[in-house]
Motif scaffolding. Sequence first.
Motif, PDB file in Angstrom:
ATOM      1  N   GLU A   1       0.893  -1.163  -0.043  1.00 33.52           N
ATOM      2  CA  GLU A   1      -0.039   0.001   0.004  1.00 33.52           C
ATOM      3  C   GLU A   1       0.872   1.280   0.159  1.00 33.52           C
ATOM      4  N   ASP A   2       0.484   2.236  -0.772  1.00 31.70           N
ATOM      5  CA  ASP A   2       1.124   3.734  -0.737  1.00 31.70           C
ATOM      6  C   ASP A   2       0.593   4.262   0.369  1.00 31.70           C
ATOM      7  N   VAL A   3       1.481   4.258   1.435  1.00 28.35           N
ATOM      8  CA  VAL A   3       0.991   4.777   2.982  1.00 28.35           C
ATOM      9  C   VAL A   3       1.104   6.158   2.856  1.00 28.35           C
ATOM     10  N   GLU A   4       1.881   6.940   2.304  1.00 24.35           N
ATOM     11  CA  GLU A   4       1.899   8.256   2.222  1.00 24.35           C
ATOM     12  C   GLU A   4       0.711   9.007   1.560  1.00 24.35           C
ATOM     13  N   GLY A   5       0.528   8.176   0.399  1.00 22.84           N
ATOM     14  CA  GLY A   5      -0.731   8.510  -0.313  1.00 22.84           C
ATOM     15  C   GLY A   5      -2.158   8.397   0.494  1.00 22.84           C
ATOM     16  N   ARG A   6      -2.132   7.092   0.922  1.00 22.85           N
ATOM     17  CA  ARG A   6      -3.263   6.911   1.809  1.00 22.85           C
ATOM     18  C   ARG A   6      -3.492   7.710   2.990  1.00 22.85           C
ATOM     19  N   GLU A   7      -2.609   8.371   3.692  1.00 23.54           N
ATOM     20  CA  GLU A   7      -2.468   9.576   4.776  1.00 23.54           C
ATOM     21  C   GLU A   7      -2.950  10.438   4.148  1.00 23.54           C
ATOM     22  N   GLU A   8      -2.449  11.189   2.788  1.00 24.04           N
ATOM     23  CA  GLU A   8      -2.856  12.427   2.430  1.00 24.04           C
ATOM     24  C   GLU A   8      -4.453  12.125   2.086  1.00 24.04           C
ATOM     25  N   TYR A   9      -4.689  11.078   1.474  1.00 24.61           N
ATOM     26  CA  TYR A   9      -5.984  10.989   0.830  1.00 24.61           C
ATOM     27  C   TYR A   9      -7.191  10.880   2.159  1.00 24.61           C
ATOM     28  N   ASP A  10      -6.777  10.101   3.291  1.00 24.73           N
ATOM     29  CA  ASP A  10      -7.503  10.270   4.328  1.00 24.73           C
ATOM     30  C   ASP A  10      -7.720  11.689   4.870  1.00 24.73           C
ATOM     31  N   ARG A  11      -6.476  12.446   5.128  1.00 24.20           N
ATOM     32  CA  ARG A  11      -6.564  13.780   5.510  1.00 24.20           C
ATOM     33  C   ARG A  11      -7.739  14.652   4.747  1.00 24.20           C
ATOM     34  N   LEU A  12      -7.541  14.422   3.522  1.00 19.76           N
ATOM     35  CA  LEU A  12      -8.342  15.352   2.644  1.00 19.76           C
ATOM     36  C   LEU A  12      -9.906  15.166   2.855  1.00 19.76           C
ATOM     37  N   VAL A  13     -10.179  13.781   2.680  1.00 17.80           N
ATOM     38  CA  VAL A  13     -11.566  13.351   2.997  1.00 17.80           C
ATOM     39  C   VAL A  13     -11.936  13.882   4.367  1.00 17.80           C
ATOM     40  N   ALA A  14     -11.364  13.670   5.471  1.00 15.59           N
ATOM     41  CA  ALA A  14     -11.689  14.084   6.452  1.00 15.59           C
ATOM     42  C   ALA A  14     -11.919  15.587   6.705  1.00 15.59           C
ATOM     43  N   TRP A  15     -10.821  16.356   5.971  1.00 19.41           N
ATOM     44  CA  TRP A  15     -11.230  17.762   5.948  1.00 19.41           C
ATOM     45  C   TRP A  15     -12.391  18.153   5.077  1.00 19.41           C
ATOM     46  N   SER A  16     -12.579  17.528   4.079  1.00 24.41           N
ATOM     47  CA  SER A  16     -13.949  17.662   3.430  1.00 24.41           C
ATOM     48  C   SER A  16     -15.148  17.592   4.303  1.00 24.41           C
ATOM     49  N   LEU A  17     -15.172  16.806   5.306  1.00 26.74           N
ATOM     50  CA  LEU A  17     -16.259  16.372   6.014  1.00 26.74           C
ATOM     51  C   LEU A  17     -16.337  17.177   7.118  1.00 26.74           C
ATOM     52  N   GLU A  18     -15.301  18.146   7.734  1.00 26.74           N
ATOM     53  CA  GLU A  18     -15.299  19.060   8.586  1.00 26.74           C
ATOM     54  C   GLU A  18     -16.294  20.171   8.660  1.00 26.74           C
ATOM     55  N   LYS A  19     -17.121  20.424   9.581  1.00 31.21           N
ATOM     56  CA  LYS A  19     -18.029  21.421   9.808  1.00 31.21           C
ATOM     57  C   LYS A  19     -17.306  22.639  10.071  1.00 31.21           C
ATOM     58  N   GLY A  20     -17.231  23.502   9.031  1.00 31.90           N
ATOM     59  CA  GLY A  20     -16.155  24.798   9.190  1.00 31.90           C
ATOM     60  C   GLY A  20     -16.932  26.200   9.062  1.00 31.90           C
ATOM     61  N   VAL A  21     -16.623  27.030   9.309  1.00 32.87           N
ATOM     62  CA  VAL A  21     -17.388  28.468   9.240  1.00 32.87           C
ATOM     63  C   VAL A  21     -17.198  28.725   7.373  1.00 32.87           C
ATOM     64  N   VAL A  22     -18.098  28.271   6.663  1.00 31.19           N
ATOM     65  CA  VAL A  22     -18.302  28.516   5.281  1.00 31.19           C
ATOM     66  C   VAL A  22     -19.574  29.457   4.916  1.00 31.19           C
ATOM     67  N   ALA A  23     -19.276  30.188   4.254  1.00 27.34           N
ATOM     68  CA  ALA A  23     -20.553  30.995   3.802  1.00 27.34           C
ATOM     69  C   ALA A  23     -21.439  30.109   3.257  1.00 27.34           C
ATOM     70  N   PRO A  24     -22.971  30.236   3.201  1.00 28.39           N
ATOM     71  CA  PRO A  24     -24.067  29.865   2.581  1.00 28.39           C
ATOM     72  C   PRO A  24     -23.679  29.705   1.244  1.00 28.39           C
ATOM     73  N   GLY A  25     -23.824  28.478   0.746  1.00 32.15           N
ATOM     74  CA  GLY A  25     -23.676  28.383  -0.530  1.00 32.15           C
ATOM     75  C   GLY A  25     -22.474  28.037  -0.932  1.00 32.15           C
ATOM     76  N   GLU A  26     -21.533  28.307  -0.243  1.00 31.77           N
ATOM     77  CA  GLU A  26     -19.986  27.780  -0.425  1.00 31.77           C
ATOM     78  C   GLU A  26     -19.754  26.228   0.112  1.00 31.77           C
ATOM     79  N   VAL A  27     -20.733  25.782   0.753  1.00 35.47           N
ATOM     80  CA  VAL A  27     -20.265  24.231   1.480  1.00 35.47           C
ATOM     81  C   VAL A  27     -19.943  23.414   0.491  1.00 35.47           C
ATOM     82  N   VAL A  28     -21.102  23.351  -0.477  1.00 35.46           N
ATOM     83  CA  VAL A  28     -20.771  22.303  -1.487  1.00 35.46           C
ATOM     84  C   VAL A  28     -19.673  22.366  -2.463  1.00 35.46           C
ATOM     85  N   ARG A  29     -19.431  23.560  -3.078  1.00 37.04           N
ATOM     86  CA  ARG A  29     -18.097  24.152  -3.528  1.00 37.04           C
ATOM     87  C   ARG A  29     -16.942  23.603  -2.989  1.00 37.04           C
ATOM     88  N   THR A  30     -16.697  24.160  -1.520  1.00 37.73           N
ATOM     89  CA  THR A  30     -15.884  23.707  -0.892  1.00 37.73           C
ATOM     90  C   THR A  30     -15.436  22.125  -0.693  1.00 37.73           C
TER      91      THR A  30
END
Length: 104
Positions: free
Chosen positions: A46-75
Amino acid sequence: MNSDAYTAELAAAMEAGFIKNPNTGEHCHSLADAYMASLAGSSLPEDVEGREEYDRLVAWSLEKGVVAPGEVVRTFNYIRVKAVRVAMKVAQRRGEIRQYNFLV
């Protein structure tokens, strides 16, 4: 179908999505999820470095952050496309897809 054949088929499907649309891929989020999940069952290391980066990005995409209405889907989509590109880079390193300049 063995796991290597399944992984190669998922990589080919992701590649086809990016050939259709090199900016965002076509319907690649779930393909990338399945591809990265299938690596655990692969006979190749397994590509460990790629796996870690992928998991980090997916987790980041699911975080509830302060994003302007209408920007959630785009972000969410922007971050998920970055994650898909990581999965594509892993597939390139594994020799399952061709080299593409847009993934560099």
